[in-house]
Scaffold this active site. Structure first.
Site, short mmCIF file in Angstrom:
data_model
loop_
_atom_site.label_atom_id
_atom_site.label_comp_id
_atom_site.label_asym_id
_atom_site.label_seq_id
_atom_site.Cartn_x
_atom_site.Cartn_y
_atom_site.Cartn_z
N ARG A 143 18.00 -3.48 13.52
CA ARG A 143 19.10 -2.53 13.35
C ARG A 143 20.38 -2.99 14.03
O ARG A 143 21.43 -2.38 13.85
CB ARG A 143 18.72 -1.18 13.96
CG ARG A 143 17.61 -0.49 13.21
CD ARG A 143 17.74 0.98 13.44
NE ARG A 143 16.51 1.67 13.10
CZ ARG A 143 16.35 2.98 13.24
NH1 ARG A 143 17.34 3.71 13.74
NH2 ARG A 143 15.23 3.55 12.91
N GLU A 144 20.28 -3.98 14.89
CA GLU A 144 21.48 -4.41 15.60
C GLU A 144 22.08 -5.64 14.93
O GLU A 144 22.88 -5.50 14.02
CB GLU A 144 21.17 -4.60 17.09
CG GLU A 144 20.80 -3.25 17.74
CD GLU A 144 20.52 -3.31 19.22
OE1 GLU A 144 21.15 -4.10 19.92
OE2 GLU A 144 19.65 -2.53 19.69
N MET A 145 21.66 -6.84 15.30
CA MET A 145 22.28 -8.00 14.65
C MET A 145 21.38 -8.60 13.57
O MET A 145 21.81 -9.47 12.82
CB MET A 145 22.70 -9.01 15.71
CG MET A 145 23.84 -8.44 16.56
SD MET A 145 24.10 -9.24 18.15
CE MET A 145 25.05 -10.65 17.63
#
Lengths: 436, 274
Positions: A143-145
């Site tokens: 969900r982040e990078m």
């Protein structure tokens, strides 16, 4: 004239101990020499927090900063570390929950990188111990990078010629994931922040704080009991105990008991991988530290964040659910939100409106003066929302409802100011101990 | 307001509020107890208007030739004068029990103790040298456990309270040392003490020698009453140092107490001992 023999002995002892100190470094670990630090940043804490061999060098820091701003570290080249830790915004993103690749919301509020080097652990649930380990995880978080794995990151960076050259110059070898994390960590280890008006006050300028802020400082150490978790002193001036507490934030928006029961069951039967997914991607993320330690009394507890620069690093709490510091005060004033795992130190505070105003004023005085403009702007924004106070429950705070016990006696500040008790008093200037 | 005054005043106020005004104002109601004034060390006047210094015993005094009352001594002059005063006192009290230096410091520095030749004269004009934490005392580098690698600090086993890492203990030891260090500064600084004649604590009590904090509370002859260490510190501030007494909670007082105790680590606690 004869000197008292005490003088003689003592001088000799002093000479002796001076020699001893110079000759032998503190037993075991040799501490690194800190760079020139601003007031409000402790050289001792720096020595404690920077592992030997990980001292930032200018080359590593320059490469680290470049990587920190590098969107190509994300799967679709849209997100960098900086996306959620914007230096101009005090290394936060100003959003309740951060957004990663493809506009996905993550489950937690982005904490500031400022002074993160001094944290005993990283992340809201303390799941890593070092900045290096911290730096590695968001790159791989879907969900982040969103990069699939460390090898993919390395392959991608090796495909960018400028990095190939730079890694070779800085580390003397091919790009690898450890070096990449080490460079980012080195940059983060230069992001210390002191020199707030509070520091000017503590080091002897009694006019650096307004009367309201001084009163807030007294309340902080006294009636409002902030210092029981947000402990600060000249050696560790972060205003955080670096521990994990359930203050009930997760309990105010869901059936926390049911969630906790389910979570405990999954953890008792589940495998490690499943648990990690719980922490990152599901509602169980709200169980906080529990998913790291698997200890039931950690259910719903999150790390005490530093209060340095708190004025500019809102919204507040692990889920960013409290937009202003007034809301935060309301939350604590009623003793948090009741749940079976509530920290035993939580109780109603009985703070009046003027006292809350003073506390908030004090908290805004903990912002580094280099962020003065932003601090002013944030204070104005938060003050404009002062009359929207969803967390406010005056009846409970004042003991007219509920059963959260009696308050400690309210100290008469004119007689005894609790802020004067430690070495962070307002009379005695304290200079941080410099390591030789 | 002292506790005793509060105990007296609060019930009186409550009674008068309840309507018993007559009771509260009647001759039977005790006047609030006043703190008894401490005896003062009255110094003999100098014929020539010279500065007269007093020792903390409340008896010994001396004129400082060439320095007029109201003038402030330099640190060097103050050192010389206080040394002379101490010498007079020792001649008067040859059998007095004077603790030369902290016990443990001697134990850790036997060479220094037995040195047959006197150590060099301090450079009295300079700032005081020396450690704020003596050898063997609690300091960041002496008694604290070493900081663990980061993962040790990462362990919290489910209890918020009591889950303290070695890192915490290191920070606590360093904080204590900073407090002691501040006490060391005040103890050695006539200005920080609010002194008007240039005398500081260390001049009679080098490195807090003979302060024996472990014997308080005890009856102090100069004060004519049982005293706490802070009472004695204030007596010295008022008399030899000629400053104003510090409030109980004054950070300077608290820091000095910390320093004086730190210098006596390991000495048996024997309150009341003379």
């Amino acid at each position: 004239m004869r000197l008292p023999s005490g003088v003689v002995t003592v001088l000799a002892v002093v000479l002796h101990s001076g020699v001893g100190l110079a000759a032998s470094p503190p037993s075991g670990q040799t501490l690194a020499t800190p760079p020139k630090l601003p007031p409000g940043v402790s050289a001792t804490l720096w020595g404690l927090s920077v592992p030997p061999g990980s001292e930032p060098t200018p080359e590593k820091v320059a490469l680290g900063e470049k990587l920190f701003r590098e969107k190509r570290l994300s799967v679709d080249n849209t997100v960098a570390c900086m996306t959620c830790h914007e230096p101009e915004l005090g290394f936060t993103d100003g959003k309740p929950l951060s957004e990663g690749v493809r506009q996905q919301k993550v489950t937690r509020n982005s904490p500031t990188v400022l002074n993160a080097l001094f944290n005993a652990t990283q992340f809201w649930d303390g799941r890593t111990g070092t900045l290096e380990d911290q730096a590695k995880l968001p790159i791989l978080n879907p969900r982040e990078m969103g990069m699939p794995d460390a090898d993919a990151v390395v392959r991608k960076v090796r495909g960018i010629p400028e990095y190939v050259t730079e890694f070779r110059q800085v580390f003397g070898r091919e790009v690898n994931y450890d070096d990449l994390a080490a460079a980012i960590a080195a940059f983060e280890r230069t992001q210390y922040s002191g020199n707030a008006r509070f520091d000017q006050f503590i080091t002897g300028d009694s006019k650096a704080l307004t009367a309201s802020e001084k009163n807030g400082w007294a309340l902080f150490n006294g009636k409002a009991r902030c210092n029981s978790c947000h402990a600060g002193n000249a050696v560790s001036p972060l205003f955080s105990d670096q521990k994990f507490h359930n203050i009930g934030v997760a309990a105010h928006k869901q059936d926390f008991v049911t969630l906790a029961r389910k979570g405990v069951q999954v953890v008792r039967t589940g495998d490690e991988k499943q648990i990690d997914e719980l922490a990152l991607n599901s509602e169980f993320s709200e169980l906080g530290r529990f998913l790291v330690t698997k200890q039931e009394n950690d259910v719903g507890s999150f790390k005490t964040p530093t209060l340095r620069n708190v004025g500019i690093t809102g919204p507040y709490m692990h889920d960013g659910s409290l937009p202003t510091l007034w809301d935060v005060m309301d939350h604590y004033n009623k003793g948090g939100v009741a749940n079976p795992y509530l920290d035993g130190g939580m109780q109603r505070l009985g703070l009046t409106e003027p006292e809350i105003d003073d506390l908030v004023a004090f908290l805004f005085a903990l912002t580094d003066t280099k962020f003065d403009a932003l601090n002013k702007e944030q204070l104005a924004k938060q003050r404009a929302r002062k009359n929207t106070r969803p967390e406010r429950d005056t009846a409970i705070a004042m003991g007219k409802k509920g059963n959260l016990g009696d308050l400690a006696p309210n100290p008469d500040l004119a007689v005894k100011n609790p802020a004067d008790l430690g070495i962070y008093g307002d009379v005695t200037p304290v200079t941080t101990t410099q390591r030789k | 307001m002292t506790l005793r005054m509060k105990l007296l005043v609060v019930p009186c106020a409550a009674l008068s509020f309840a309507g018993g005004v007559a009771l509260a104002t009647s001759p039977q109601s005790k006047p609030a107890a006043k703190a008894e004034a401490l005896p003062q060390h009255v110094l003999p006047p100098s014929k020539d208007g010279n500065l007269v210094l007093g020792l903390c015993d409340g008896e010994t005094s001396m004129e400082v030739p060439g320095v007029k009352e109201g003038q402030k001594l330099t640190r060097a002059q103050a050192f010389a004068a206080t040394s002379k005063l101490m010498e007079d006192w020792r001649q008067k009290n040859p059998d007095a029990n004077w603790d030369d230096a902290p016990v443990l410091a001697q134990a850790t520095a036997p060479d220094a103790k037995k040195s047959p030749t006197p150590a060099p004269q301090p450079n009295p004009g300079s700032r005081p040298a020396g450690g704020d934490v003596r050898e063997g005392g609690v300091g960041a580098q002496t008694d604290a456990k070493q900081v663990p690698q980061q993962q040790k600090a990462n362990v919290q086993t489910g209890h918020t309270y009591g889950a303290f890492s070695e890192r915490d203990e290191r920070i606590w030891a360093d904080s204590t040392q900073a407090f002691v260090k501040e006490g060391h500064r005040v103890f050695h600084d006539a200005d920080a003490l609010g002194g008007t004649v240039g005398v500081s604590c260390d001049m009679c009590h080098p490195d807090a020698a003979n302060t024996h904090p472990e014997t308080y509370p005890k009856y102090q002859v100069q004060l004519g009453r049982v005293a706490l260490l802070r009472d004695m510190i204030n007596w010295c501030i008022e008399n030899p140092v000629r400053g104003k007494p510090l409030a109980d909670g004054d950070p300077k007082m608290r820091a000095m107490e910390a320093y004086i105790y730190a210098q006596r680590k390991g000495v048996k606690l024997e309150y009341g001992k003379h």
